[in-house]
Scaffold this motif. Structure first.
Motif, mmCIF file in Angstrom:
data_model
loop_
_atom_site.group_PDB
_atom_site.id
_atom_site.type_symbol
_atom_site.label_atom_id
_atom_site.label_comp_id
_atom_site.label_asym_id
_atom_site.label_seq_id
_atom_site.Cartn_x
_atom_site.Cartn_y
_atom_site.Cartn_z
ATOM 1 N N ALA A 1 99.729 3.044 47.034
ATOM 2 C CA ALA A 1 101.169 3.131 46.792
ATOM 3 C C ALA A 1 101.537 4.535 46.328
ATOM 4 C CB ALA A 1 101.592 2.103 45.746
ATOM 5 N N LYS A 2 102.793 4.866 46.433
ATOM 6 C CA LYS A 2 103.312 6.137 45.933
ATOM 7 C C LYS A 2 103.923 5.889 44.554
ATOM 8 C CE LYS A 2 104.660 10.477 46.141
ATOM 9 N NZ LYS A 2 103.693 11.606 46.148
ATOM 10 N N VAL A 3 103.482 6.639 43.562
ATOM 11 C CA VAL A 3 104.009 6.444 42.213
ATOM 12 C C VAL A 3 104.638 7.744 41.719
ATOM 13 C CG1 VAL A 3 102.301 4.678 41.666
ATOM 14 C CG2 VAL A 3 101.827 7.053 41.094
ATOM 15 N N GLU B 1 92.713 12.980 34.427
ATOM 16 C CA GLU B 1 93.546 14.112 34.834
ATOM 17 C C GLU B 1 94.344 13.750 36.078
ATOM 18 O OE1 GLU B 1 91.121 17.540 35.413
ATOM 19 O OE2 GLU B 1 90.156 17.392 33.452
ATOM 20 N N LYS B 2 95.572 14.278 36.142
ATOM 21 C CA LYS B 2 96.426 14.077 37.315
ATOM 22 C C LYS B 2 95.898 14.910 38.478
ATOM 23 C CE LYS B 2 101.006 15.301 39.031
ATOM 24 N NZ LYS B 2 100.411 16.237 40.021
ATOM 25 N N SER B 3 95.938 14.316 39.685
ATOM 26 C CA SER B 3 95.532 15.034 40.884
ATOM 27 C C SER B 3 96.364 14.528 42.054
ATOM 28 C CB SER B 3 94.043 14.832 41.173
ATOM 29 O OG SER B 3 93.674 15.457 42.382
ATOM 30 N N GLN B 4 97.467 15.252 42.384
ATOM 31 C CA GLN B 4 98.394 14.852 43.444
ATOM 32 C C GLN B 4 98.844 13.414 43.202
ATOM 33 O OE1 GLN B 4 96.295 15.799 47.109
ATOM 34 N NE2 GLN B 4 96.747 17.982 46.896
ATOM 35 N N ASN B 5 98.622 12.506 44.184
ATOM 36 C CA ASN B 5 99.069 11.124 44.002
ATOM 37 C C ASN B 5 97.918 10.231 43.543
ATOM 38 O OD1 ASN B 5 101.001 8.971 44.159
ATOM 39 N ND2 ASN B 5 100.025 8.277 46.049
ATOM 40 N N SER B 6 97.076 10.769 42.669
ATOM 41 C CA SER B 6 95.928 10.011 42.185
ATOM 42 C C SER B 6 95.538 10.520 40.803
ATOM 43 C CB SER B 6 94.745 10.150 43.151
ATOM 44 O OG SER B 6 94.370 11.514 43.270
ATOM 45 N N THR C 1 87.731 9.469 41.716
ATOM 46 C CA THR C 1 89.177 9.411 41.925
ATOM 47 C C THR C 1 89.630 7.967 42.004
ATOM 48 O OG1 THR C 1 89.135 11.502 43.139
ATOM 49 C CG2 THR C 1 91.055 10.091 43.445
ATOM 50 N N VAL C 2 90.753 7.679 41.341
ATOM 51 C CA VAL C 2 91.357 6.349 41.434
ATOM 52 C C VAL C 2 92.734 6.503 42.071
ATOM 53 C CG1 VAL C 2 90.084 5.366 39.502
ATOM 54 C CG2 VAL C 2 92.253 6.495 39.054
ATOM 55 N N LYS D 1 98.669 0.380 38.037
ATOM 56 C CA LYS D 1 97.356 -0.135 38.400
ATOM 57 C C LYS D 1 96.726 0.757 39.471
ATOM 58 C CE LYS D 1 95.202 -4.681 38.813
ATOM 59 N NZ LYS D 1 95.468 -6.127 38.987
ATOM 60 N N PHE D 2 95.470 1.162 39.235
ATOM 61 C CA PHE D 2 94.764 2.079 40.121
ATOM 62 C C PHE D 2 93.404 1.487 40.482
ATOM 63 C CE2 PHE D 2 97.953 4.451 37.995
ATOM 64 C CZ PHE D 2 98.242 5.585 38.740
ATOM 65 N N PHE D 3 92.825 1.961 41.590
ATOM 66 C CA PHE D 3 91.552 1.399 42.032
ATOM 67 C C PHE D 3 90.626 2.478 42.575
ATOM 68 C CE2 PHE D 3 94.083 1.592 45.845
ATOM 69 C CZ PHE D 3 93.183 1.847 46.877
ATOM 70 N N ILE D 4 89.324 2.200 42.483
ATOM 71 C CA ILE D 4 88.305 3.023 43.133
ATOM 72 C C ILE D 4 87.997 2.384 44.478
ATOM 73 C CG2 ILE D 4 85.943 3.891 43.001
ATOM 74 C CD1 ILE D 4 86.103 3.676 39.986
ATOM 75 N N LYS D 5 87.962 3.178 45.518
ATOM 76 C CA LYS D 5 87.693 2.622 46.840
ATOM 77 C C LYS D 5 86.301 1.983 46.866
ATOM 78 C CE LYS D 5 90.683 5.784 49.421
ATOM 79 N NZ LYS D 5 90.749 6.852 50.456
ATOM 80 N N THR D 6 86.199 0.846 47.535
ATOM 81 C CA THR D 6 84.929 0.111 47.557
ATOM 82 C C THR D 6 83.800 0.945 48.161
ATOM 83 O OG1 THR D 6 85.565 -0.905 49.669
ATOM 84 C CG2 THR D 6 86.050 -2.147 47.657
#
Length: 492
Positions: A301-303, A326-331, A343-344, A351-356
């Protein structure tokens, strides 16, 4: 003469009076000191077709926490369980933190059957039961422990004498099942040194043994075969096998287990860090428990940027770790102690996630959807497949920022403090700035290009750097809660 007799009489009388006034044990009504290291239970083994005694000790605070713990399995519990439990409790106490808090499980093997239980072959006629006892431990005891206690996928096996021989037999037969092996004065002489021969076969053919092995020897001499074992390890072992051999000629066979378990757990747990979810490696991936059968990545999603900045900061989690975000673009980029940064990605505003695939490739966690959920009161929780693993609380309001490698290098050097004996050094380790003063080392977290936060001995300190007219770092100010503690000048 009369004066002498009178003096003696007075001394006898006063002594008698003093003795009469000394309280007895009954007068003091003493309470029994209760020293609890754990408890024992009868465990029926289908494999051995008999009851066996196992002992369990859980760390202080176990009942009131949701933490998970590594497990140390100790043989000959009838002798070793109490002191092993006490040693580990002291080494992991809040004042020491030399090793992580651990669950200790003891397996008794005393009496007439001890030699049979702990030796791998018939030998002189009474041995040969080690493989059966090992299957009892692996197939019955460990599943019981991991089902009924909060455990990490991190196990250590330790034993002395015949128990040390048992440990080496387990290492040869199943070298990757335990994360660490502690063999104290192992009886490598048994049955014409059969265990030595088997160890050499393993080491000669195995190029990868990512585990740890600690062996030690008292004053028993070369007849134990332990020096020969060390020679084999020196000749064959790869870099992945981390091992150490300690000799203690001042110890005897019956005292080496106390010294050995103390030094052994410190060695096995050296450089140990709490995992994000559980222990895993490329050789032994960990299948993360799941409430659902399918695990898939959510849509990204875009936050708002404001949310990313708000979540950025330094957090203190329920394991005592520092987590930097730390902030990194949209993550967000999350770092945790010695774990690699990851990166999450947002699936919603909080709510953020780590790719499987990242969890699998970088953390060796199979079918793992790891999610971080942020809450308004500067806190977060981390879940894997819907199961909560830990929480964390933000300890600073300032967001963290990223610095270039060139900027970081400007701070590297030695610093002379205004308070004697407080000089320190700043160095680069894995692209992170680290500050070292004596034995204490802390990571530096940037909140501005010239301002950092560090955490030492539970204190949050702020470090501000200034430059001279030529633009080089020349001075640093260290403060706590706005109050100046000391200054330091850069010496090189």
């Amino acid at each position: 003469m009369n004066k002498v007799i009178l003096s003696c009489a007075i001394w006898l009388l006063t002594s008698a009076f003093a003795s009469a006034q000394s309280p007895t044990i009954a007068d003091l009504k003493p309470d029994t000191i209760k020293v609890t290291t754990g408890y024992s239970m009868k465990f029926h083994s289908a494999i051995l077709n008999e009851d066996r005694t196992i002992m369990v000790s859980v760390p202080e605070g176990y009942a009131t926490s949701n933490k998970k713990y590594p497990v140390v399995y100790i043989l000959d519990a009838q002798w070793s369980f109490n002191h092993a439990s006490q040693n580990l409790a002291w080494l992991s106490s809040p004042d020491n933190k030399v090793i992580p808090q651990s669950i200790v499980v003891g397996i008794s093997s005393g009496g007439d059957k001890r030699e049979h239980d702990l030796t791998p072959t018939i030998g002189s006629g009474n041995g040969g039961g080690a493989d059966s006892l090992y299957m009892f431990i692996k197939k019955e005891v460990i599943p019981f422990v991991e089902q009924n206690y909060r455990t990490y996928n991190y196990r250590i096996l330790g034993g002395v004498s015949y128990g040390g021989l048992f440990v080496m037999n387990a290492f040869v037969k199943d070298p990757l099942y335990f994360n660490g092996y502690i063999a104290m004065s192992p009886s490598m002489w048994w049955d014409n040194q059969i265990a030595l021969k088997n160890t050499e076969k393993l080491l000669a053919k195995s190029t990868q043994l990512p585990t740890r092995l600690f062996i030690t020897l008292a004053n028993e001499g070369e007849s134990m075969g332990v020096d020969s074992l060390a020679s084999l390890l020196k000749k064959y072992s790869t870099k992945q096998l981390v091992w150490r051999y300690d000799k203690h000629p001042d110890e005897i066979h019956n005292t080496i287990n106390y010294k050995g378990i103390w030094d052994g757990v410190k060695f096995i747990f050296s450089n140990w860090s709490y995992p994000l979810v559980d222990f895993a490696s490329a050789e032994k991936p960990f299948i993360v428990p799941s409430k659902d059968k399918t695990v898939a990545n959510p849509k990204i999603a875009k936050v708002p940027t404001a949310n990313l900045i708000n979540y950025s900061g330094l957090y203190h989690d329920s394991y005592g770790r520092l987590i930097s975000i730390e902030k990194s673009q949209n993550s967000l980029v999350i770092s945790c102690d010695s774990l690699p940064s990851f990166t999450v990605y947002p699936e919603s505003k909080n709510k953020f996630f780590i790719k499987t695939e990242t969890a699998l490739n970088d953390m060796h966690l199979k079918s793992a959807l790891i999610q971080f959920e942020f809450f308004p009161k500067d806190s977060l929780t981390m879940c894997a497949n819907g199961i909560t693993y830990f929480g964390a609380k933000k300890i600073i309001s300032s967001p963290l920022i990223s610095l270039s490698e060139q900027t970081k290098k400007e701070y590297v050097g030695n610093y002379i403090a205004s308070i004697p004996s407080n000089n320190f050094k700043i160095s680069m380790v894995n692209n992170s700035l680290m500050i070292s003063a004596g034995m204490a080392t802390s990571k530096m977290y940037a909140i501005a290009t010239n301002k950092f936060l560090i955490r030492i001995s539970g204190l949050n300190l702020e470090i501000t750097f200034t430059k001279d007219d030529s633009g080089k770092i020349d001075k640093v100010y260290i403060s706590k809660d706005g109050e100046m503690l000391m200054t330091a000048n850069k010496s090189n």
